[in-house]
Design an enzyme around this catalytic site. Structure first.
Site, mmCIF file in Angstrom:
data_model
loop_
_atom_site.group_PDB
_atom_site.id
_atom_site.type_symbol
_atom_site.label_atom_id
_atom_site.label_comp_id
_atom_site.label_asym_id
_atom_site.label_seq_id
_atom_site.Cartn_x
_atom_site.Cartn_y
_atom_site.Cartn_z
ATOM 1 N N HIS A 87 -6.900 -8.080 3.812
ATOM 2 C CA HIS A 87 -5.615 -7.535 4.275
ATOM 3 C C HIS A 87 -5.784 -6.759 5.577
ATOM 4 C CE1 HIS A 87 -6.197 -3.340 2.614
ATOM 5 N NE2 HIS A 87 -6.937 -3.969 1.714
ATOM 6 N N ASP A 89 -3.216 -4.712 6.622
ATOM 7 C CA ASP A 89 -2.412 -3.484 6.565
ATOM 8 C C ASP A 89 -3.279 -2.330 6.078
ATOM 9 O OD1 ASP A 89 -2.491 -4.612 3.906
ATOM 10 O OD2 ASP A 89 -0.827 -3.309 3.325
ATOM 11 N N ASP A 120 -11.273 -0.161 4.589
ATOM 12 C CA ASP A 120 -10.235 -0.780 3.747
ATOM 13 C C ASP A 120 -9.085 -1.221 4.624
ATOM 14 O OD1 ASP A 120 -8.622 -1.494 1.643
ATOM 15 O OD2 ASP A 120 -8.230 0.530 0.940
ATOM 16 N N GLU A 154 -0.914 -5.609 1.199
ATOM 17 C CA GLU A 154 -1.780 -5.305 0.048
ATOM 18 C C GLU A 154 -1.580 -3.875 -0.421
ATOM 19 O OE1 GLU A 154 -5.038 -4.311 -2.544
ATOM 20 O OE2 GLU A 154 -4.545 -3.292 -0.688
ATOM 21 N N GLU A 155 -1.485 -2.960 0.535
ATOM 22 C CA GLU A 155 -1.394 -1.539 0.164
ATOM 23 C C GLU A 155 -0.041 -1.162 -0.427
ATOM 24 O OE1 GLU A 155 -4.015 -0.037 -0.109
ATOM 25 O OE2 GLU A 155 -5.412 -0.397 1.527
ATOM 26 N N ASP A 181 -13.274 -6.651 -0.099
ATOM 27 C CA ASP A 181 -12.338 -5.518 -0.104
ATOM 28 C C ASP A 181 -12.719 -4.532 -1.211
ATOM 29 O OD1 ASP A 181 -10.138 -4.014 0.671
ATOM 30 O OD2 ASP A 181 -8.744 -5.103 -0.633
ATOM 31 N N ARG A 329 -4.192 3.045 -14.614
ATOM 32 C CA ARG A 329 -5.103 1.951 -14.256
ATOM 33 C C ARG A 329 -5.360 1.185 -15.538
ATOM 34 N NH1 ARG A 329 -5.950 0.969 -8.697
ATOM 35 N NH2 ARG A 329 -5.423 2.957 -7.758
ATOM 36 N N SER A 400 -7.805 -1.750 -7.632
ATOM 37 C CA SER A 400 -7.034 -2.943 -7.984
ATOM 38 C C SER A 400 -6.807 -3.853 -6.780
ATOM 39 C CB SER A 400 -5.661 -2.537 -8.530
ATOM 40 O OG SER A 400 -5.797 -1.583 -9.542
ATOM 41 N N HIS A 428 -8.240 5.477 1.881
ATOM 42 C CA HIS A 428 -6.955 6.107 1.518
ATOM 43 C C HIS A 428 -6.926 7.617 1.802
ATOM 44 C CE1 HIS A 428 -5.516 2.793 -1.498
ATOM 45 N NE2 HIS A 428 -6.225 2.279 -0.508
HETATM 46 N N1 BES Z 1 -9.464 -2.227 -1.456
HETATM 47 C C1 BES Z 1 -8.638 -1.582 -2.400
HETATM 48 C C2 BES Z 1 -9.003 -1.927 -3.833
HETATM 49 C C3 BES Z 1 -10.279 -1.322 -4.329
HETATM 50 C C4 BES Z 1 -10.485 0.043 -4.237
HETATM 51 C C5 BES Z 1 -11.225 -2.109 -4.905
HETATM 52 C C6 BES Z 1 -11.665 0.594 -4.701
HETATM 53 C C7 BES Z 1 -12.389 -1.566 -5.374
HETATM 54 C C8 BES Z 1 -12.613 -0.206 -5.259
HETATM 55 C C9 BES Z 1 -7.191 -1.972 -2.134
HETATM 56 O O1 BES Z 1 -6.860 -1.952 -0.776
HETATM 57 C C10 BES Z 1 -6.289 -0.979 -2.799
HETATM 58 O O2 BES Z 1 -6.241 0.143 -2.366
HETATM 59 N N2 BES Z 1 -5.561 -1.396 -3.818
HETATM 60 C C11 BES Z 1 -4.547 -0.601 -4.429
HETATM 61 C C12 BES Z 1 -3.659 -1.571 -5.156
HETATM 62 C C13 BES Z 1 -2.254 -1.151 -5.383
HETATM 63 C C14 BES Z 1 -1.505 -0.764 -4.137
HETATM 64 C C15 BES Z 1 -1.515 -2.234 -6.138
HETATM 65 C C16 BES Z 1 -5.174 0.385 -5.393
HETATM 66 O O3 BES Z 1 -6.199 0.102 -6.024
HETATM 67 O O4 BES Z 1 -4.623 1.487 -5.514
HETATM 68 MN MN MN Z 2 -8.270 -2.924 0.342
HETATM 69 MN MN MN Z 3 -6.519 0.156 -0.181
#
Ligand code: BES
Ligand code: MN
Ligand code: MN
Length: 458
Positions: A87, A89, A120, A154-155, A181, A329, A400, A428
């Site tokens: 992603h 974004d 990320d 994605e975010e 990712d 989660r 996720s 984040h």
């Molecule tokens: N890259 C992350 C997911 C991730 C975080 C995988 C830490 C492994 C370890 C992804 O960009 C993300 O932040 N996903 C969100 C998903 C949500 C917005 C549906 C998350 O996990 O909060």
């Molecule tokens: Mn990500």
């Molecule tokens: Mn993320």
């Protein structure tokens, strides 16, 4: 591969300089005022995919932010086709005052590059771009067929991606999906992730009296929505970290004995972990270790809570409303829709009659477990050995990436999660950064991965 390795080593600093251009674009998907920047970033990805030699490169508009696609399918039918997903974004930058350097002015300090999106996921997407480009420049071809799918939502929960995949199953058909990712388990510990958690994100709104009241005149006679909300939240979990929502654990895929043994073998230093967080005591579900709690078990957490008087000093007021954002989660097998329903029913059940309670579902996504015995995974092990000089560990992660489940169900392709971030790179949060050694080794690893995949007999 020697020439390709040499090219990657010789261009180490050029690649870092080029990455800066990508990181400078403030592609914050959740901010309406950044919509133009997100579009600009999609155009950047499109141009870059063309520059590195991909064909049929297109920006697909959606009701939200664009999806960018490109491919190179000239390796032949006897070679695997790999779909690379990532992603472009990024998350918002607030609280901006906690950044040491401006988030969209990439800054190199020591071993790291600092910028929103560096880990990320722009830095990791760029790893794939530079690996492809290196093959193309040296060999004028790729050892496998490649499809590239980079989204801009994605975010914010990949709102329009499932439909795009469903509508374009033929275009996206592949033998493997590769995603960078996730994070490595630790510094110098190359990792393959085989499990991700799902998510159910809720908002609770509690209304008491129809307007804010003088707490002297009315206090004691009507329920206070903030007190009521605190009461509700306190009943969601017990003091041993167990979630109390009826039926919450019914579909949980429990960790196997073997998995728990593997968890225990990981090079984890709990003291160091606590020190890094400046915390004297950890807290989580009784009966599980810290690593299990943080990736293999479901959770429930308040993300934000507000209502009433927030200013300096004191104001005697009995507020009309109170709010909380609460996310769970989930682990594989738990269905977000079902959990949303169970949460809503339970909150209604425990809510005092003296307030009105509304529960909304904001967004959700499924978790995933990916097979660890496919030829695609074995090839990844070989590639990481070449890129990092050591064998990878297999880990589950707590974050996720809901589309991984979609890839498995709609495309029926095994997904391989090869991440090059680190858990302490502040994804984040302020001062997000990416370790440049891992960026470099990532490019080497992925270049080798494409080569290793080409050895697979279909
Ligand atoms: N890259 C992350 C997911 C991730 C975080 C995988 C830490 C492994 C370890 C992804 O960009 C993300 O932040 N996903 C969100 C998903 C949500 C917005 C549906 C998350 O996990 O909060
Ligand atoms: Mn990500
Ligand atoms: Mn993320």
């Amino acid at each position: 591969m020697e020439k390709i390795e040499k090219h990657i080593n010789d261009n180490r600093n050029n690649f870092i300089e080029e990455l800066k251009k990508f990181l400078e674009i403030p592609s914050i998907s959740t901010n309406p005022e950044n919509k133009g920047d997100v579009k600009k970033c999609a155009e950047y990805v499109k141009d870059e995919l063309k520059n590195i030699g991909l064909e049929n490169v297109k920006v697909y508009e959606t009701p939200g932010h664009p999806i960018v696609y490109g491919e190179w399918l000239k390796a032949g039918k006897d070679k695997p086709t790999v779909l690379v997903y990532g992603h472009y974004d990024v998350q918002p930058v607030d609280p901006i005052e906690l950044w040491t350097d401006p988030p969209f002015q990439p800054t190199i300090k020591g071993e790291n590059i600092y910028a929103r999106g560096s880990a990320d996921d722009k830095g990791q997407v760029f790893i794939h771009m530079k690996s492809i480009q290196s093959h193309m420049l040296i060999n004028k071809s790729l050892p496998i067929n490649i499809k590239f799918l980079i989204e801009g939502e994605e975010e914010i929960g990949s709102v329009n991606l499932d439909k795009f995949i469903d509508d374009n199953k033929e275009l996206l058909k592949c033998d493997y999906v590769v995603v960078s990712d996730t994070a490595m388990f630790d510094h110098d510990v190359p990792s393959i992730c085989y499990g991700l958690r799902g998510l159910a994100y809720m908002q609770v709104e509690v209304t008491g009296p129809n307007r804010d009241l003088h707490s002297g005149s009315f206090g004691g006679a009507v329920n206070n929505p903030i007190n009521a909300l605190a009461h509700i939240i306190s009943k969601l979990k017990d003091d041993k970290g167990k979630i109390l929502i009826d039926g919450f654990y019914d579909d949980v895929l429990n960790l196997t004995k073997k998995e728990r043994e593997e968890y225990a073998r990981l090079p984890f230093d709990e003291k160091k972990y606590m020190k890094g967080l400046e915390t004297d005591e950890l807290f989580g579900e009784e009966g599980y270790t810290t690593l299990e709690r943080a990736s293999g078990r479901p959770t429930l957490d308040c993300n934000g809570i507000w209502g009433g008087f927030q200013g300096d000093g004191a104001k005697t007021v009995l507020p009309s409303k109170a709010f909380a954002k609460i996310s769970m989660r989930l682990v594989p097998n738990q269905e977000p829709e079902k959990i949303e329903k169970l949460f809503t029913e339970y909150v209604k059940k425990i809510s005092p009659k003296s307030v009105k309670v509304e529960v909304k579902s904001l967004h959700g996504g499924k978790g995933a477990i990916t097979p660890i015995d496919s030829p695609g995974v074995n090839a990844a092990v070989e590639a990481l050995k070449k890129g990092f000089g050591k064998s990878p560990v297999f880990v589950r992660e707590g974050g996720s990436i809901p589309v991984v489940n979609t890839f498995q169900t709609l495309l029926k392709s095994p997904t391989i999660l090869l991440g090059f971030g680190l858990p302490d790179e502040n994804a984040h949060s302020p001062d997000e950064h990416l370790n440049l050694n891992n960026f470099h080794r990532g490019i080497l690893s992925i270049a080798h991965y494409f080569n290793e995949l080409s050895k697979i007999k279909l």
